[in-house]
Scaffold this motif. Structure first.
Motif, PDB file in Angstrom:
ATOM      1  N   THR A   1      -8.371   8.740   0.921  1.00 44.80           N
ATOM      2  CA  THR A   1      -7.002   8.518   0.207  1.00 44.80           C
ATOM      3  C   THR A   1      -6.902   6.940   0.370  1.00 44.80           C
ATOM      4  N   VAL A   2      -6.861   6.700   1.710  1.00 43.86           N
ATOM      5  CA  VAL A   2      -6.450   5.293   2.078  1.00 43.86           C
ATOM      6  C   VAL A   2      -7.472   4.076   1.547  1.00 43.86           C
ATOM      7  N   LEU A   3      -8.659   4.677   1.609  1.00 39.00           N
ATOM      8  CA  LEU A   3      -9.685   3.702   1.048  1.00 39.00           C
ATOM      9  C   LEU A   3      -9.311   3.378  -0.438  1.00 39.00           C
ATOM     10  N   ALA A   4      -9.150   4.764  -1.309  1.00 43.41           N
ATOM     11  CA  ALA A   4      -8.800   4.641  -2.706  1.00 43.41           C
ATOM     12  C   ALA A   4      -7.715   3.518  -2.921  1.00 43.41           C
ATOM     13  N   ARG A   5      -6.623   3.660  -2.243  1.00 40.82           N
ATOM     14  CA  ARG A   5      -5.398   2.792  -2.291  1.00 40.82           C
ATOM     15  C   ARG A   5      -5.778   1.498  -1.913  1.00 40.82           C
ATOM     16  N   ARG A   6      -6.604   1.221  -0.852  1.00 40.66           N
ATOM     17  CA  ARG A   6      -6.851  -0.053  -0.593  1.00 40.66           C
ATOM     18  C   ARG A   6      -7.872  -0.940  -1.465  1.00 40.66           C
ATOM     19  N   LEU A   7      -8.921  -0.006  -2.089  1.00 37.89           N
ATOM     20  CA  LEU A   7      -9.600  -0.614  -3.063  1.00 37.89           C
ATOM     21  C   LEU A   7      -8.825  -0.945  -4.422  1.00 37.89           C
ATOM     22  N   SER A   8      -8.058  -0.256  -4.646  1.00 33.47           N
ATOM     23  CA  SER A   8      -7.399  -0.414  -5.819  1.00 33.47           C
ATOM     24  C   SER A   8      -6.243  -1.509  -5.952  1.00 33.47           C
ATOM     25  N   ILE A   9      -5.647  -1.547  -4.735  1.00 32.46           N
ATOM     26  CA  ILE A   9      -5.085  -3.034  -4.628  1.00 32.46           C
ATOM     27  C   ILE A   9      -5.432  -4.350  -4.380  1.00 32.46           C
ATOM     28  N   ARG A  10      -6.802  -4.210  -3.916  1.00 25.54           N
ATOM     29  CA  ARG A  10      -7.533  -5.266  -3.548  1.00 25.54           C
ATOM     30  C   ARG A  10      -7.310  -6.399  -4.964  1.00 25.54           C
ATOM     31  N   ASP A  11      -7.286  -7.620  -4.291  1.00 25.17           N
ATOM     32  CA  ASP A  11      -7.066  -8.603  -5.360  1.00 25.17           C
ATOM     33  C   ASP A  11      -8.248  -8.862  -6.230  1.00 25.17           C
TER      34      ASP A  11
ATOM     35  N   GLY B   1       0.819  -1.056  -0.007  1.00 20.62           N
ATOM     36  CA  GLY B   1      -0.085   0.103   0.032  1.00 20.62           C
ATOM     37  C   GLY B   1       1.027   1.395   0.050  1.00 20.62           C
ATOM     38  N   ASP B   2       2.131   1.064   0.760  1.00 16.60           N
ATOM     39  CA  ASP B   2       2.809   2.441   0.997  1.00 16.60           C
ATOM     40  C   ASP B   2       2.213   3.505   1.322  1.00 16.60           C
ATOM     41  N   TYR B   3       1.168   3.512   2.331  1.00 17.61           N
ATOM     42  CA  TYR B   3       0.389   4.568   2.613  1.00 17.61           C
ATOM     43  C   TYR B   3       0.883   5.705   2.999  1.00 17.61           C
ATOM     44  N   ARG B   4       2.146   5.444   3.775  1.00 18.50           N
ATOM     45  CA  ARG B   4       2.765   6.738   4.465  1.00 18.50           C
ATOM     46  C   ARG B   4       3.445   7.601   3.248  1.00 18.50           C
TER      47      ARG B   4
END
Lengths: 230, 127
Positions: free
Chosen positions: A203-213, A72-75
């Motif tokens: 932003t975090v939710l967008a990332r999580r959704l985009s990397i979801r398998d 995710g590299d959220y930071r």
């Protein structure tokens, strides 16, 4: 059996934090469960077998299984989005400062014409807010090109950040109203924090959704083949 | 200089390093004798004299060897419990084992040649 479930739950959390996709996590867990069940039937204790460091074991197993990891590299993501949003905010303010007197000069509305207050507010606050979102999304898209699925993340951000903004605005306004529209520093800081936290969450939710398998396990992992005794 | 107090730890570290280099070969060799499930391999390694090797070490290694096609697994029904995932050597696994065994023999011979003192130890005679 509960011990197996507990160990697998801990391993799953470690895989998730390690960036292993859901399909691969499920495949790894199914395999491990079978093996642990056999071990338990032979008198082994799953917790003892895996040792105290189940997370370390899970990461090692993921590496050895050759599964694809998407971090995710959220930071980095949040930092970049914040920089982009701040630059966008400055740009939006500049645009508004330049545009407002220009519009007043160009569009000479008669005194009798009343602009609806909602429209005025939407334009006055919407333009800078839009530029803030564009700034955050553009910064993420350009600066984090090395991250996998970043295009999808940026796209999801462009959907979720405006939605988050629309959601938090009335809440923040209600908070401001509850304080009598106080301009005390702590009240203003709270309002800013509420907005920033919501945008960060989007932003975090967008990332999580985009990397979801997409439910496709890695090609390299865990193909069970027929036994061919040596 | 290594302090004498550190010797047991040093021995253990050296044993771990040596084992790391041969563990996959040993697992293949054990599976060549008879297919087994993961926990059974842990016990066989222990019985072979390696001491306690954790399941957490063996299972990921088995997973890698399976990914590389050196071992295969299948579920076998067990009369006493749940179905077992049993690992067995594949054709490529057998080839690798043969190659690694030859390599190991050469390596061990070389090391033994260095470590073994010569048969006749020439003594220096005084003139």
């Amino acid at each position: 059996m509960n011990t197996i479930d507990g160990a697998l739950a801990e391993a799953d959390r470690a895989w998730r934090a390690y960036g292993v996709g859901s399909a691969d996590r499920a495949a790894l867990a199914d395999d491990l469960r079978l093996d642990l069940q056999a071990a338990v039937a032979d008198g082994g204790d799953p917790t003892q077998l895996l040792g105290g460091d189940i997370a370390g074991f899970a990461r090692r197993l993921a590496d050895e299984a050759g599964v694809r990891r998407v971090c995710g590299d959220y930071r980095r993501l949040l930092g970049t989005a914040l920089i982009g949003a701040a630059l966008g905010g400055l740009l939006g303010y500049a645009i508004l400062t330049a545009l407002y007197p220009m519009l007043v000069r160009i569009v000479d509305l008669p005194r009798s014409f009343e602009v609806p207050i909602q429209l005025a507010l939407a334009v006055y606050y919407g333009v800078p807010a839009g530029v803030v979102v564009v700034g955050a999304v553009t910064a993420v898209r350009l600066r984090l090109r090395d991250l996998p699925r970043i295009r999808r993340t940026a796209w999801m951000m462009s959907l979720l950040m405006p939605a988050a903004g629309i959601l938090i605005t009335p809440i923040t306004m209600a908070f401001a109203w509850s304080t009598g529209y106080s301009t005390a520093p702590e009240v203003i800081a709270t309002e800013v924090a509420m907005v920033l936290a919501t945008l960060a969450g989007a932003t975090v939710l967008a990332r999580r959704l985009s990397i979801r398998d997409r439910q496709e396990p890695s090609d390299t992992t865990l193909n069970t083949t027929e036994i061919k005794p040596a | 200089m290594i302090a004498a107090d550190n010797e047991p730890t040093d021995d253990s570290d050296r044993q771990t390093q040596l084992l790391r280099g041969v563990l996959d070969m040993c697992l293949l060799a054990l599976l060549a004798r008879e297919p087994a499930h993961g926990y059974e391999l842990v016990r066989r390694m222990e019985d072979a004299g390696f001491g306690a090797i954790s399941y957490g070490t063996i299972y990921p290694l088995l997973t890698r060897m399976r990914r590389l096609g050196l071992v295969a697994d299948e579920q076998q029904a067990s009369p006493t419990g749940p179905p077992r995932k049993v690992y067995a050597l594949t054709g490529p696994g057998r080839s690798h084992l043969d190659a690694w065994q030859k390599q190991w023999d050469r390596f061990a011979d070389t090391v033994a040649g260095i470590l073994t003192p010569p048969d006749h130890n020439p003594t220096r005679s005084c003139p």
